[in-house]
Motif scaffolding. Structure first.
Motif, mmCIF file in Angstrom:
data_model
loop_
_atom_site.group_PDB
_atom_site.id
_atom_site.type_symbol
_atom_site.label_atom_id
_atom_site.label_comp_id
_atom_site.label_asym_id
_atom_site.label_seq_id
_atom_site.Cartn_x
_atom_site.Cartn_y
_atom_site.Cartn_z
ATOM 1 N N MET A 26 1.407 21.328 -0.873
ATOM 2 C CA MET A 26 2.289 21.196 0.285
ATOM 3 C C MET A 26 2.319 19.750 0.771
ATOM 4 N N ILE A 27 1.147 19.115 0.817
ATOM 5 C CA ILE A 27 1.065 17.720 1.255
ATOM 6 C C ILE A 27 1.846 16.824 0.300
ATOM 7 N N GLU A 28 1.705 17.056 -1.004
ATOM 8 C CA GLU A 28 2.425 16.245 -1.989
ATOM 9 C C GLU A 28 3.933 16.403 -1.834
ATOM 10 N N GLY A 29 4.378 17.609 -1.500
ATOM 11 C CA GLY A 29 5.797 17.820 -1.242
ATOM 12 C C GLY A 29 6.271 17.034 -0.034
ATOM 13 N N ASN A 30 5.464 17.018 1.021
ATOM 14 C CA ASN A 30 5.801 16.244 2.217
ATOM 15 C C ASN A 30 5.860 14.749 1.918
ATOM 16 N N LEU A 31 4.954 14.272 1.062
ATOM 17 C CA LEU A 31 4.948 12.849 0.711
ATOM 18 C C LEU A 31 6.224 12.468 -0.035
ATOM 19 N N GLY A 32 6.730 13.392 -0.853
ATOM 20 C CA GLY A 32 7.993 13.145 -1.541
ATOM 21 C C GLY A 32 9.140 12.982 -0.555
ATOM 22 N N ILE A 33 9.133 13.796 0.501
ATOM 23 C CA ILE A 33 10.157 13.694 1.540
ATOM 24 C C ILE A 33 10.041 12.356 2.265
ATOM 25 N N ASP A 63 0.861 -1.168 0.000
ATOM 26 C CA ASP A 63 0.000 0.000 0.000
ATOM 27 C C ASP A 63 0.903 1.225 0.000
ATOM 28 N N LYS A 64 1.107 1.812 -1.181
ATOM 29 C CA LYS A 64 2.058 2.913 -1.315
ATOM 30 C C LYS A 64 1.700 4.088 -0.416
ATOM 31 N N ASN A 65 0.409 4.240 -0.101
ATOM 32 C CA ASN A 65 0.007 5.351 0.745
ATOM 33 C C ASN A 65 0.283 5.072 2.213
ATOM 34 N N LEU A 71 19.217 6.189 -5.519
ATOM 35 C CA LEU A 71 19.823 5.871 -6.812
ATOM 36 C C LEU A 71 18.991 4.874 -7.612
ATOM 37 N N THR A 72 18.636 3.764 -6.987
ATOM 38 C CA THR A 72 18.014 2.661 -7.730
ATOM 39 C C THR A 72 16.494 2.635 -7.648
ATOM 40 N N GLY A 73 15.923 3.322 -6.652
ATOM 41 C CA GLY A 73 14.472 3.342 -6.511
ATOM 42 C C GLY A 73 13.892 2.157 -5.770
ATOM 43 N N VAL A 74 14.723 1.168 -5.409
ATOM 44 C CA VAL A 74 14.214 0.043 -4.620
ATOM 45 C C VAL A 74 14.170 0.455 -3.152
ATOM 46 N N TYR A 75 13.611 -0.403 -2.310
ATOM 47 C CA TYR A 75 13.534 -0.085 -0.889
ATOM 48 C C TYR A 75 14.939 0.010 -0.288
ATOM 49 N N ASN A 76 15.078 0.830 0.761
ATOM 50 C CA ASN A 76 16.393 1.041 1.357
ATOM 51 C C ASN A 76 16.636 0.124 2.558
ATOM 52 N N ARG A 77 17.796 0.299 3.177
ATOM 53 C CA ARG A 77 18.211 -0.561 4.294
ATOM 54 C C ARG A 77 17.244 -0.441 5.474
ATOM 55 N N ARG A 78 16.792 0.762 5.746
ATOM 56 C CA ARG A 78 15.852 0.951 6.851
ATOM 57 C C ARG A 78 14.569 0.149 6.615
ATOM 58 N N SER A 79 14.045 0.202 5.391
ATOM 59 C CA SER A 79 12.836 -0.563 5.068
ATOM 60 C C SER A 79 13.087 -2.056 5.205
ATOM 61 N N HIS A 135 -1.824 13.550 -4.613
ATOM 62 C CA HIS A 135 -1.125 12.459 -5.293
ATOM 63 C C HIS A 135 0.135 12.062 -4.528
ATOM 64 N N ASN A 136 0.428 10.760 -4.531
ATOM 65 C CA ASN A 136 1.670 10.298 -3.918
ATOM 66 C C ASN A 136 2.816 10.472 -4.917
ATOM 67 N N PRO A 137 4.065 10.205 -4.516
ATOM 68 C CA PRO A 137 5.200 10.445 -5.417
ATOM 69 C C PRO A 137 5.160 9.649 -6.714
ATOM 70 N N GLU A 138 4.388 8.542 -6.757
ATOM 71 C CA GLU A 138 4.256 7.763 -7.991
ATOM 72 C C GLU A 138 3.198 8.341 -8.923
ATOM 73 N N GLY A 139 2.525 9.419 -8.481
ATOM 74 C CA GLY A 139 1.487 10.026 -9.302
ATOM 75 C C GLY A 139 0.121 9.408 -9.103
ATOM 76 N N GLN A 140 0.017 8.447 -8.187
ATOM 77 C CA GLN A 140 -1.270 7.819 -7.896
ATOM 78 C C GLN A 140 -2.014 8.634 -6.840
ATOM 79 N N ILE A 141 -3.313 8.383 -6.731
ATOM 80 C CA ILE A 141 -4.113 9.104 -5.745
ATOM 81 C C ILE A 141 -3.702 8.697 -4.333
ATOM 82 N N TYR A 142 -3.316 9.666 -3.531
ATOM 83 C CA TYR A 142 -3.021 9.431 -2.114
ATOM 84 C C TYR A 142 -4.284 9.600 -1.284
#
Length: 316
Positions: A155-162, A12-14, A171-179, A121-128
């Motif tokens: 403003m909300i969309e900017g926060n979602l990008g963060i 669930d990207k949101n 770099l690669t767009g895959v999940y990171n070490r924390r995830s 919208h979320n960072p993928e352009g889908q409806i958040y």
């Protein structure tokens, strides 16, 4: 979205963009200000997830029209915000009582017959989700308030990008070490079986030193594309660090795991690069009563064995 992602909350990207306390407080302040400026009974931010539309930020002036955490399920055409999601555009309803459909909506039943909402919208352009205001007065929302709502959505969309930068590798767009750490903790603490791969690009440091980091970065992206094409569709891919990637898959037989690893090795050979690319793959399983640290140790040992076989192979 697939089964494994759903189990660990990444599909669930949101919902995977969990709000930090500072962002939640910022959104609450904005919604409080919006309700005051618009002079309305309710102002809300709603999030679309598996179950429906969830109220995540609410201002109702002390009245309990809406509560944080409540979810409208199933989503249907008698919910104002559903129209925003369907149209992916602003929706204004001046007086729901004058409309045969909207007079039966959940908002109208609360006496809130005036509505204006915008999609987020979320960072993928889908409806958040949506940001909206509701009231009991049958008057159009002023242009000034509409502009404020539009700025709030941006403003909300900017926060979602963060927030997204906090769970994915830049770099690669895959999940990171924390995830990865959080996902492994969920799997092991809930005794969820899974297959694990630890993948290392062979001699990548020498490759970087000889051809430069820009070329090296391009190669890592190509390796990720190849992994996405070759590995089972439900695989979760994480950048473990540098030139290493961690993969979590649904459990299968030893034979199928070996076939998947060998297929990936073969396809990496086909990547166009200044010199032949190879990878080494360690394979392990999450069994019952294992903690995450133990699983990491096992798959790391398997990768070490693959490297000791002269690399370009896999090992259990």
């Amino acid at each position: 979205m697939h089964e494994l992602e759903k189990k660990v909350g990444l599909g669930d990207k949101n919902r995977s963009l969990e709000l930090t306390e500072s962002i939640r407080l910022e959104w609450q302040s904005i919604v409080d200000l919006l309700a005051e400026i618009a002079g309305v009974k309710a102002a809300l931010i709603k999030r679309l997830n598996y179950n429906g539309l969830e109220n995540i930020i609410v201002n109702t002036g002390g009245d309990e029209y809406y509560q944080v955490g409540s979810i409208v399920q199933p989503i249907n055409n008698n919910v104002y915000c559903q129209k925003v999601i369907e149209e992916d555009a602003a929706v204004e309803i001046v007086d729901a009582n004058q409309d045969e459909i909207w007079r039966h909506s959940s908002g109208a039943k609360k006496g809130l017959t005036n509505y204006y909402g915008l999609p987020i919208h979320n960072p993928e352009g889908q409806i958040y989700g949506t940001v909206c205001v509701l009231d009991d007065k049958s008057e159009p929302i002023s242009p000034e308030v509409k502009e404020f709502i539009a700025k709030t959505a941006k403003m909300i969309e900017g926060n979602l990008g963060i927030l997204k930068m906090g769970i994915t590798d830049g770099l690669t767009g895959v999940y990171n070490r924390r995830s990865m750490d959080e996902t492994m903790e969920i799997l092991t603490s809930n005794l969820m079986p899974a297959d694990i791969m630890l993948i290392d690009v062979d001699h990548f440091k020498e490759f970087n030193d000889h051809y430069g980091h820009l070329t090296g970065d391009k190669i890592l992206k190509e390796v990720v594309v190849t992994m996405k094409d070759c590995l089972p569709q439900e695989s979760l891919i994480f950048r473990y660090g540098g030139d290493e990637f961690f993969v979590i898959c649904l459990p299968t037989s030893r034979e199928i795991k070996a076939q998947a690893a060998q297929n990936l090795i073969n396809q990496v050979h086909e990547i166009k690069a200044p010199r032949q690319l190879t990878i080494s793959v360690g394979i392990a399983e999450i069994a019952e009563c294992q903690d995450a640290k133990k699983v990491f140790e096992q798959v790391d040992e398997a990768l070490y064995r693959a490297k000791n076989k002269a690399r370009n192979t896999y090992s259990f």
